[in-house]
Design an enzyme around this catalytic site. Sequence first.
Site, PDB file in Angstrom:
ATOM      1  N   GLU A 191      21.815  44.661  38.524  1.00 54.68           N
ATOM      2  CA  GLU A 191      21.459  46.006  39.422  1.00 54.68           C
ATOM      3  C   GLU A 191      19.932  46.373  39.257  1.00 54.68           C
ATOM      4  OE1 GLU A 191      25.041  47.694  37.796  1.00 54.68           O
ATOM      5  OE2 GLU A 191      25.425  48.410  39.565  1.00 54.68           O
TER       6      GLU A 191
ATOM      7  N   ALA B  20      24.478  46.927  31.452  1.00 53.40           N
ATOM      8  CA  ALA B  20      24.926  48.000  30.650  1.00 53.40           C
ATOM      9  C   ALA B  20      25.381  47.909  29.137  1.00 53.40           C
ATOM     10  CB  ALA B  20      25.681  49.293  31.565  1.00 53.40           C
TER      11      ALA B  20
ATOM     12  N   GLY C  33      24.338  45.688  34.965  1.00 52.33           N
ATOM     13  CA  GLY C  33      23.293  46.799  35.064  1.00 52.33           C
ATOM     14  C   GLY C  33      21.998  45.976  35.387  1.00 52.33           C
TER      15      GLY C  33
HETATM   16  N1  COA Z   1      26.389  45.382  26.169  1.00 53.08           N
HETATM   17  C1  COA Z   1      26.451  45.177  24.788  1.00 53.08           C
HETATM   18  N2  COA Z   1      25.958  44.247  23.946  1.00 53.08           N
HETATM   19  C2  COA Z   1      25.890  43.098  24.792  1.00 53.08           C
HETATM   20  C3  COA Z   1      25.916  42.938  25.940  1.00 53.08           C
HETATM   21  C4  COA Z   1      26.207  44.202  26.782  1.00 53.08           C
HETATM   22  N3  COA Z   1      26.111  44.168  28.162  1.00 53.08           N
HETATM   23  N4  COA Z   1      25.675  41.659  26.287  1.00 53.08           N
HETATM   24  C5  COA Z   1      25.384  40.938  25.031  1.00 53.08           C
HETATM   25  N5  COA Z   1      25.503  41.746  24.361  1.00 53.08           N
HETATM   26  C6  COA Z   1      25.662  41.684  22.646  1.00 53.08           C
HETATM   27  C7  COA Z   1      26.769  40.845  22.286  1.00 53.08           C
HETATM   28  O1  COA Z   1      27.683  41.783  22.034  1.00 53.08           O
HETATM   29  C8  COA Z   1      25.975  40.477  21.082  1.00 53.08           C
HETATM   30  O2  COA Z   1      25.955  41.451  19.931  1.00 53.08           O
HETATM   31  P1  COA Z   1      26.373  41.014  18.442  1.00 53.08           P
HETATM   32  O3  COA Z   1      25.504  39.939  18.150  1.00 53.08           O
HETATM   33  O4  COA Z   1      26.043  41.968  17.682  1.00 53.08           O
HETATM   34  O5  COA Z   1      27.768  40.522  18.529  1.00 53.08           O
HETATM   35  C9  COA Z   1      24.630  39.942  21.419  1.00 53.08           C
HETATM   36  O6  COA Z   1      24.465  40.938  22.533  1.00 53.08           O
HETATM   37  C10 COA Z   1      24.618  38.485  22.036  1.00 53.08           C
HETATM   38  O7  COA Z   1      25.400  38.238  22.798  1.00 53.08           O
HETATM   39  P2  COA Z   1      26.572  36.889  22.758  1.00 53.08           P
HETATM   40  O8  COA Z   1      27.665  37.290  23.575  1.00 53.08           O
HETATM   41  O9  COA Z   1      27.062  36.779  21.283  1.00 53.08           O
HETATM   42  O10 COA Z   1      25.823  35.858  23.272  1.00 53.08           O
HETATM   43  P3  COA Z   1      26.114  34.397  24.362  1.00 53.08           P
HETATM   44  O11 COA Z   1      25.069  33.843  24.413  1.00 53.08           O
HETATM   45  O12 COA Z   1      27.585  33.932  23.696  1.00 53.08           O
HETATM   46  O13 COA Z   1      26.925  35.118  25.652  1.00 53.08           O
HETATM   47  C11 COA Z   1      26.577  36.398  27.706  1.00 53.08           C
HETATM   48  C12 COA Z   1      25.860  35.764  26.473  1.00 53.08           C
HETATM   49  C13 COA Z   1      25.362  37.078  28.586  1.00 53.08           C
HETATM   50  C14 COA Z   1      27.256  35.405  28.507  1.00 53.08           C
HETATM   51  C15 COA Z   1      27.551  37.481  27.102  1.00 53.08           C
HETATM   52  O14 COA Z   1      26.781  37.967  26.078  1.00 53.08           O
HETATM   53  C16 COA Z   1      27.845  38.493  27.918  1.00 53.08           C
HETATM   54  O15 COA Z   1      28.846  37.925  28.696  1.00 53.08           O
HETATM   55  N6  COA Z   1      27.459  39.904  27.986  1.00 53.08           N
HETATM   56  C17 COA Z   1      28.092  40.773  28.628  1.00 53.08           C
HETATM   57  C18 COA Z   1      27.840  40.664  30.135  1.00 53.08           C
HETATM   58  C19 COA Z   1      28.402  41.703  31.064  1.00 53.08           C
HETATM   59  O16 COA Z   1      29.717  41.755  31.242  1.00 53.08           O
HETATM   60  N7  COA Z   1      27.703  42.568  31.616  1.00 53.08           N
HETATM   61  C20 COA Z   1      28.081  43.571  32.285  1.00 53.08           C
HETATM   62  C21 COA Z   1      28.011  45.033  31.667  1.00 53.08           C
HETATM   63  S1  COA Z   1      28.619  46.306  32.796  1.00 53.08           S
END
Ligand code: COA
Length: 258
Positions: A112, A64, A109
């Site tokens: 999910e 999400a 999400g």
């Molecule tokens: N919500 C909003 N934005 C998200 C997102 C999320 N769940 N997951 C990734 N993004 C965004 C990042 O903020 C980033 O945006 P930016 O370029 O404007 O800063 C972009 O997507 C790329 O993600 P980034 O974190 O830079 O990539 P990465 O390769 O370093 O890491 C993940 C990948 C998946 C490990 C990491 O993005 C992450 O942990 N995401 C959140 C996962 C999470 O907690 N999901 C549950 C949400 S309830």
Amino acid sequence: MSFVLVEKADRIAWVTLNRPEKLNALNNEVLKELEQVFADLEHDAEVGVVVLTGSGEKAFVAGADIAELKTLDTAGARVQALRGQAVFQRIESMPKPVLAAVNGFALGGGCELALACHIRIASENARFGLPEVSLGIIPGYGGTQRLSRLVGKGVALDLILSGEMTPAVDALRMGLVSRVVPQADLRATTEKLARTILSRGPLALRSALAAVNEGIEMPQEQGLQYEAALFGLLAASQDMQEGMAAFLEKRQANFKGL
Ligand code: COA
């Protein structure tokens, strides 16, 4: 429609979540489009199987949208969870098979969402997880309920309480996905499975989905009664006559869905 792309070919609808710059994170606009797409596909007679995937090779859905979640208060968060649950429930309740082609991160999400699909096929680089506890929340779009039903309470609690990511190969061992293939083969493998399913009796597919999806929520004795009732109904179908005649005549069945 911009965040959710739909491509239809030979009775398969490919639904692609398309917000790659945010790893296809589910904001409210994506949820709204997703709901509309599935509402349309449910009644689209030209479509027999739906495949859900993410754009790019990095993410299926990374969760999400955390920026949106951060703004929620108590009442708003509950409504948000109910909203996400309703959209995913619509997907799980689809009367035609929905396959998740998980092409990368399926987190929060996104995990999910994959759980709400009927079958999950993952690319080798896919990673699954419910990291919500690391954000100070819990899965709210059905994860606590569907994951424990799918893989059992112990494994579900391991993933939910640790918040750790699980590689596709371990997800396969846990029963979280049913097939893992190299990224380059994901589309072809998913399409092949979709075609196999499409060759089966459509009324039988619909009944099988209902028997499993609804039956799992019933006491077993009631589920068995439900299964028998659906089995009985299918005996009134032309498809059953055709399927059995085709077997006895050593030919391919030509099902009409009647
Ligand atoms: N919500 C909003 N934005 C998200 C997102 C999320 N769940 N997951 C990734 N993004 C965004 C990042 O903020 C980033 O945006 P930016 O370029 O404007 O800063 C972009 O997507 C790329 O993600 P980034 O974190 O830079 O990539 P990465 O390769 O370093 O890491 C993940 C990948 C998946 C490990 C990491 O993005 C992450 O942990 N995401 C959140 C996962 C999470 O907690 N999901 C549950 C949400 S309830």
